[in-house]
Motif scaffolding. Structure first.
Motif, PDB file in Angstrom:
ATOM      1  N   LEU A 146     -32.052  10.142   8.812  1.00 23.41           N
ATOM      2  CA  LEU A 146     -31.929  11.285   9.715  1.00 23.41           C
ATOM      3  C   LEU A 146     -30.600  12.011   9.514  1.00 23.41           C
ATOM      4  CD1 LEU A 146     -33.602   9.640  12.846  1.00 23.41           C
ATOM      5  CD2 LEU A 146     -34.650  11.177  11.182  1.00 23.41           C
ATOM      6  N   LYS A 147     -29.765  12.083  10.535  1.00 21.99           N
ATOM      7  CA  LYS A 147     -28.545  12.896  10.468  1.00 21.99           C
ATOM      8  C   LYS A 147     -27.315  12.085  10.093  1.00 21.99           C
ATOM      9  CE  LYS A 147     -30.291  16.245  13.852  1.00 21.99           C
ATOM     10  NZ  LYS A 147     -30.080  16.896  15.172  1.00 21.99           N
ATOM     11  N   ALA A 148     -27.514  10.947   9.488  1.00 18.34           N
ATOM     12  CA  ALA A 148     -26.378  10.104   9.091  1.00 18.34           C
ATOM     13  C   ALA A 148     -25.495  10.835   8.089  1.00 18.34           C
ATOM     14  CB  ALA A 148     -26.888   8.800   8.479  1.00 18.34           C
ATOM     15  N   HIS A 149     -24.201  10.585   8.171  1.00 19.91           N
ATOM     16  CA  HIS A 149     -23.236  11.244   7.283  1.00 19.91           C
ATOM     17  C   HIS A 149     -23.157  10.484   5.960  1.00 19.91           C
ATOM     18  CE1 HIS A 149     -22.066  13.978  10.435  1.00 19.91           C
ATOM     19  NE2 HIS A 149     -21.803  12.968  11.248  1.00 19.91           N
ATOM     20  N   GLN A 169     -33.746  10.920   3.802  1.00 20.68           N
ATOM     21  CA  GLN A 169     -33.483  11.722   4.989  1.00 20.68           C
ATOM     22  C   GLN A 169     -34.428  11.343   6.121  1.00 20.68           C
ATOM     23  OE1 GLN A 169     -34.051  15.985   4.539  1.00 20.68           O
ATOM     24  NE2 GLN A 169     -32.442  16.395   6.018  1.00 20.68           N
ATOM     25  N   GLN A 170     -35.649  11.029   5.777  1.00 19.43           N
ATOM     26  CA  GLN A 170     -36.645  10.613   6.763  1.00 19.43           C
ATOM     27  C   GLN A 170     -36.210   9.336   7.479  1.00 19.43           C
ATOM     28  OE1 GLN A 170     -40.956  10.689   5.658  1.00 19.43           O
ATOM     29  NE2 GLN A 170     -40.810   8.463   5.747  1.00 19.43           N
ATOM     30  N   THR A 211     -32.797  11.586  19.944  1.00 22.63           N
ATOM     31  CA  THR A 211     -32.096  12.866  19.923  1.00 22.63           C
ATOM     32  C   THR A 211     -32.019  13.474  18.529  1.00 22.63           C
ATOM     33  OG1 THR A 211     -29.968  11.743  19.670  1.00 22.63           O
ATOM     34  CG2 THR A 211     -30.697  12.247  21.915  1.00 22.63           C
ATOM     35  N   GLU A 212     -32.491  12.730  17.524  1.00 20.66           N
ATOM     36  CA  GLU A 212     -32.482  13.234  16.156  1.00 20.66           C
ATOM     37  C   GLU A 212     -33.899  13.615  15.742  1.00 20.66           C
ATOM     38  OE1 GLU A 212     -30.085  10.955  13.395  1.00 20.66           O
ATOM     39  OE2 GLU A 212     -29.336   9.751  15.074  1.00 20.66           O
ATOM     40  N   SER A 213     -33.991  14.521  14.799  1.00 24.17           N
ATOM     41  CA  SER A 213     -35.303  14.969  14.335  1.00 24.17           C
ATOM     42  C   SER A 213     -35.901  13.906  13.445  1.00 24.17           C
ATOM     43  CB  SER A 213     -35.175  16.277  13.545  1.00 24.17           C
ATOM     44  OG  SER A 213     -36.415  16.670  13.016  1.00 24.17           O
ATOM     45  N   ASP A 214     -37.018  13.300  13.876  1.00 25.05           N
ATOM     46  CA  ASP A 214     -37.643  12.206  13.133  1.00 25.05           C
ATOM     47  C   ASP A 214     -38.825  12.750  12.347  1.00 25.05           C
ATOM     48  OD1 ASP A 214     -38.429   8.778  14.039  1.00 25.05           O
ATOM     49  OD2 ASP A 214     -38.615   9.847  12.154  1.00 25.05           O
TER      50      ASP A 214
END
Length: 280
Positions: free
Chosen positions: A55-58, A51-52, A237-240
């Motif tokens: 990130l927000k990948a599907h 996840q780190q 724009t994604e939480s890193d």
């Protein structure tokens, strides 16, 4: 599995409650890390590292984590070493995972859903951020025998640990090829975390040199030098979660990016040697 050299970390006791603590009050903590075969208890740690990076990948990260654990004939997770010298103490049973280095085949014949999602993610990355030449290369990579070269760890884990991990990965790959568990990969794909910071005007070598580049995992810079090609894109724009710290108001913001490397599958020896030279 490889045992890495000792890392000496410094951490002030109770620093959160004593922000003005003097340097002489800081205690040195000596920590050993080592590479171990992924196992079931590493599931949550591996998932957090994925996840780190992604990130927000599907992508179904639970399935991805289980796939890595199931393919435990190759790759290592970074764990804190058990101190065998302390015979009076219980062995460390912590399930904390501090990093992972492994290969994940991207074979289009794979039936695992997360592999198809990862293939689609790479296609989407290229479609949105790469030039036409790179888009064609990505498709060639995905239509050949390729693998994701995954190299992720927590911030502040020293780069020195990467040398024995990659050396072990090379040996395990050779064994897997000999046993025909894997076939020779045509390409490796690597997703790297980089950060860019705008330089003050008085620090620029020329008008086009307006940013400085920081690699989250410093050894990946020498891996990049072995790449056939790469492209990159901002993830601001994604939480890193992979790069945190206390920033001063006058500090320029570090902008998070991802750089996707395409590496010739025959370059594993070059990569290992370059990393060993880098960290020595």
């Amino acid at each position: 599995m490889p045992r890495a050299a000792k890392q000496r970390a410094t951490e002030p006791p109770g620093a959160d409650s004593h922000p003005d603590m003097d340097a002489e009050d800081i205690q040195e903590i000596q920590v050993d890390f080592e590479g171990r075969t992924p196992q079931d208890s590493d599931f949550h740690g591996i998932k957090m590292l994925l996840q780190q990076l992604l990130l927000k990948a599907h992508i179904n990260l639970s399935e991805f984590s289980n796939l890595i654990i199931g393919n435990n004939y190759i790759g290592s997770v970074i764990k804190q070493s058990d101190d065998m010298d302390e015979v009076d103490e219980e062995p460390d049973t912590s399930d904390d995972v501090f990093g992972i280095t492994t290969l994940v085949p991207l074979d289009q014949k794979q039936t695992v859903g997360c592999v198809h999602q990862l293939r689609q993610l790479l296609t989407d990355f290229a479609e949105d951020h790469a030039n036409d030449q790179m888009k064609k290369l990505i498709q060639r990579v995905l239509n050949s025998n390729s693998a994701l070269l995954l190299n992720e760890r927590l911030v502040n884990i020293p780069a020195q640990i990467s040398a024995p991990l990659f050396e072990s990965l090379r040996e395990e790959l050779h064994k897997a090829l000999d046993r025909r568990i894997m076939t020779q990969f045509d390409y490796f794909v690597m997703i790297c975390k980089i950060y860019k910071q705008e330089l003050p005007k008085n620090q620029r070598a020329n008008k086009n040199d307006n940013t400085t580049l920081l690699w989250s995992n410093s050894e990946e810079e020498v891996v990049c030098a072995e790449a056939v090609d790469f492209f990159e894109f901002s993830v601001q724009t994604e939480s890193d979660l992979g790069f945190t710290g206390d920033w001063l108001e006058e500090d320029n913001t570090m902008m998070p990016f991802r750089r996707v490397l395409i590496i010739d599958g025959k370059k594993m020896d070059n990569i290992v040697n370059a990393i060993k030279s880098h960290v020595s």
